[in-house]
Scaffold this motif. Sequence first.
Motif, PDB file in Angstrom:
ATOM      1  N   GLY A 163       0.812  -1.203   0.000  1.00 53.31           N
ATOM      2  CA  GLY A 163       0.000   0.000   0.000  1.00 53.31           C
ATOM      3  C   GLY A 163       0.849   1.259   0.000  1.00 53.31           C
ATOM      4  N   GLN A 164       0.181   2.367  -0.166  1.00 51.59           N
ATOM      5  CA  GLN A 164       0.895   3.640  -0.230  1.00 51.59           C
ATOM      6  C   GLN A 164       1.507   3.983   1.124  1.00 51.59           C
ATOM      7  N   GLN A 165       2.762   4.411   1.110  1.00 52.34           N
ATOM      8  CA  GLN A 165       3.444   4.804   2.325  1.00 52.34           C
ATOM      9  C   GLN A 165       4.018   6.196   2.170  1.00 52.34           C
ATOM     10  N   VAL A 166       4.024   6.925   3.278  1.00 56.44           N
ATOM     11  CA  VAL A 166       4.594   8.262   3.296  1.00 56.44           C
ATOM     12  C   VAL A 166       5.760   8.268   4.274  1.00 56.44           C
ATOM     13  N   MET A 167       6.939   8.630   3.772  1.00 56.13           N
ATOM     14  CA  MET A 167       8.142   8.643   4.598  1.00 56.13           C
ATOM     15  C   MET A 167       8.585  10.078   4.813  1.00 56.13           C
ATOM     16  N   GLN A 168       9.045  10.356   6.020  1.00 59.53           N
ATOM     17  CA  GLN A 168       9.489  11.709   6.346  1.00 59.53           C
ATOM     18  C   GLN A 168      10.896  11.676   6.917  1.00 59.53           C
ATOM     19  N   ILE A 169      11.688  12.657   6.534  1.00 57.19           N
ATOM     20  CA  ILE A 169      13.007  12.839   7.124  1.00 57.19           C
ATOM     21  C   ILE A 169      13.282  14.327   7.307  1.00 57.19           C
ATOM     22  N   PRO A 170      14.081  14.694   8.314  1.00 55.86           N
ATOM     23  CA  PRO A 170      14.625  13.820   9.346  1.00 55.86           C
ATOM     24  C   PRO A 170      13.560  13.489  10.393  1.00 55.86           C
ATOM     25  N   GLN A 171      13.886  12.610  11.301  1.00 58.56           N
ATOM     26  CA  GLN A 171      12.950  12.272  12.364  1.00 58.56           C
ATOM     27  C   GLN A 171      12.972  13.360  13.447  1.00 58.56           C
ATOM     28  N   TYR A 172      14.165  13.892  13.683  1.00 58.63           N
ATOM     29  CA  TYR A 172      14.337  14.955  14.677  1.00 58.63           C
ATOM     30  C   TYR A 172      15.234  16.034  14.088  1.00 58.63           C
ATOM     31  N   GLN A 173      15.025  17.257  14.551  1.00 59.19           N
ATOM     32  CA  GLN A 173      15.893  18.369  14.162  1.00 59.19           C
ATOM     33  C   GLN A 173      15.939  19.350  15.314  1.00 59.19           C
ATOM     34  N   HIS A 174      17.174  19.703  15.687  1.00 65.81           N
ATOM     35  CA  HIS A 174      17.375  20.666  16.772  1.00 65.81           C
ATOM     36  C   HIS A 174      18.105  21.854  16.180  1.00 65.81           C
ATOM     37  N   VAL A 175      17.527  23.043  16.255  1.00 65.34           N
ATOM     38  CA  VAL A 175      18.140  24.235  15.674  1.00 65.34           C
ATOM     39  C   VAL A 175      18.191  25.346  16.703  1.00 65.34           C
ATOM     40  N   GLN A 176      19.066  26.302  16.436  1.00 70.56           N
ATOM     41  CA  GLN A 176      19.099  27.514  17.237  1.00 70.56           C
ATOM     42  C   GLN A 176      18.061  28.476  16.662  1.00 70.56           C
ATOM     43  N   GLU A 177      17.462  29.233  17.509  1.00 76.21           N
ATOM     44  CA  GLU A 177      16.476  30.215  17.047  1.00 76.21           C
ATOM     45  C   GLU A 177      17.118  31.108  15.982  1.00 76.21           C
ATOM     46  N   GLY A 178      16.394  31.315  14.896  1.00 77.28           N
ATOM     47  CA  GLY A 178      16.922  32.114  13.801  1.00 77.28           C
ATOM     48  C   GLY A 178      17.452  31.287  12.639  1.00 77.28           C
ATOM     49  N   GLU A 179      17.763  30.029  12.896  1.00 77.94           N
ATOM     50  CA  GLU A 179      18.221  29.150  11.817  1.00 77.94           C
ATOM     51  C   GLU A 179      17.025  28.665  11.000  1.00 77.94           C
ATOM     52  N   ASP A 180      17.306  28.197   9.804  1.00 73.74           N
ATOM     53  CA  ASP A 180      16.265  27.654   8.952  1.00 73.74           C
ATOM     54  C   ASP A 180      16.078  26.169   9.235  1.00 73.74           C
ATOM     55  N   THR A 204      11.896  19.979   6.377  1.00 74.46           N
ATOM     56  CA  THR A 204      11.521  18.579   6.504  1.00 74.46           C
ATOM     57  C   THR A 204      11.018  18.096   5.152  1.00 74.46           C
ATOM     58  N   TYR A 205      11.323  16.821   4.846  1.00 78.12           N
ATOM     59  CA  TYR A 205      11.019  16.276   3.538  1.00 78.12           C
ATOM     60  C   TYR A 205      10.067  15.088   3.664  1.00 78.12           C
ATOM     61  N   CYS A 206       9.227  14.966   2.677  1.00 82.51           N
ATOM     62  CA  CYS A 206       8.213  13.917   2.680  1.00 82.51           C
ATOM     63  C   CYS A 206       8.241  13.217   1.324  1.00 82.51           C
ATOM     64  N   ASN A 207       8.275  11.891   1.342  1.00 81.46           N
ATOM     65  CA  ASN A 207       8.303  11.131   0.095  1.00 81.46           C
ATOM     66  C   ASN A 207       7.262  10.029   0.127  1.00 81.46           C
ATOM     67  N   SER A 208       6.568   9.885  -0.991  1.00 81.42           N
ATOM     68  CA  SER A 208       5.541   8.858  -1.117  1.00 81.42           C
ATOM     69  C   SER A 208       5.992   7.782  -2.099  1.00 81.42           C
ATOM     70  N   SER A 209       5.548   6.566  -1.847  1.00 81.81           N
ATOM     71  CA  SER A 209       5.876   5.470  -2.752  1.00 81.81           C
ATOM     72  C   SER A 209       5.008   5.515  -4.018  1.00 81.81           C
ATOM     73  N   THR A 210       3.929   6.282  -3.966  1.00 82.16           N
ATOM     74  CA  THR A 210       3.035   6.398  -5.123  1.00 82.16           C
ATOM     75  C   THR A 210       2.688   7.865  -5.368  1.00 82.16           C
ATOM     76  N   THR A 211       2.161   8.143  -6.537  1.00 89.18           N
ATOM     77  CA  THR A 211       1.720   9.494  -6.861  1.00 89.18           C
ATOM     78  C   THR A 211       0.529   9.867  -5.988  1.00 89.18           C
ATOM     79  N   LEU A 212       0.559  11.084  -5.489  1.00 87.51           N
ATOM     80  CA  LEU A 212      -0.507  11.553  -4.602  1.00 87.51           C
ATOM     81  C   LEU A 212      -1.425  12.533  -5.313  1.00 87.51           C
ATOM     82  N   SER A 213      -2.707  12.464  -5.015  1.00 86.06           N
ATOM     83  CA  SER A 213      -3.638  13.449  -5.570  1.00 86.06           C
ATOM     84  C   SER A 213      -3.458  14.788  -4.848  1.00 86.06           C
ATOM     85  N   ASN A 214      -3.058  14.714  -3.601  1.00 86.61           N
ATOM     86  CA  ASN A 214      -2.782  15.925  -2.845  1.00 86.61           C
ATOM     87  C   ASN A 214      -1.942  15.546  -1.632  1.00 86.61           C
TER      88      ASN A 214
END
Lengths: 113, 111
Positions: free
Chosen positions: B1-18, B21-31
Amino acid sequence: EAGVTQSPTHLIKTRGQQVTLRCSPISGHTSVYWYQQALGLGLQFLLWYDEGEERNRGNFPPRFSGRQFPNYSSELNVNALELEDSALYLCASSLGGTNEKLFFGSGTQLSVL
Amino acid sequence: GQQVMQIPQYQHVQEGEDFTTYCNSSTTLSNIQWYKQRPGGHPVFLIQLVKSGEVKKQKRLTFQFGEAKKNSSLHITATQTTDVGTYFCAGPGNSGYALNFGKGTSLLVTP
């Protein structure tokens, strides 16, 4: 306008017991979704009800069941509780259809001892 | 079935930094939809992307939908402590399936 309401907010059960969680959707919403959020596992889809019918079911055993009432409120039942059922159970509602945004309730935190 | 993967799992930044997060699907998404969950809270809808290559902005947040409609990203410029939380992407499964959520990216911002 009231949001999605869930009850109870917290619940403690022992292994083998049964539990019923309740959800009232936003007025006018016909679809209700149930998700399980266990620590570190994200949101796992459980069940989707629309217009009183079960539309889809996630990869969970049959001891997870539910129903939707004529007023669109919903219940989630979990039988024979196991320790790994400990999680936050989130209910969401929408206008229906797979492209609608979800409005989540605050969830029921279930602890199984 | 369709799966949605996200990376990274955690992110620690200093205030002011950019932050991205990325999201990838195994299939084409309608939205694809994005949600934010504050610590101790519940997921709240942020935005929906529908068109191939679509880019939408909400103040310091920029959302993109890939040309192939199989990936998406959320970029936050100059993070603030109020950005703390877990960001989820979600896509509909095959026809008739409810939204499948990625596991989320937990963002921690330290002043």
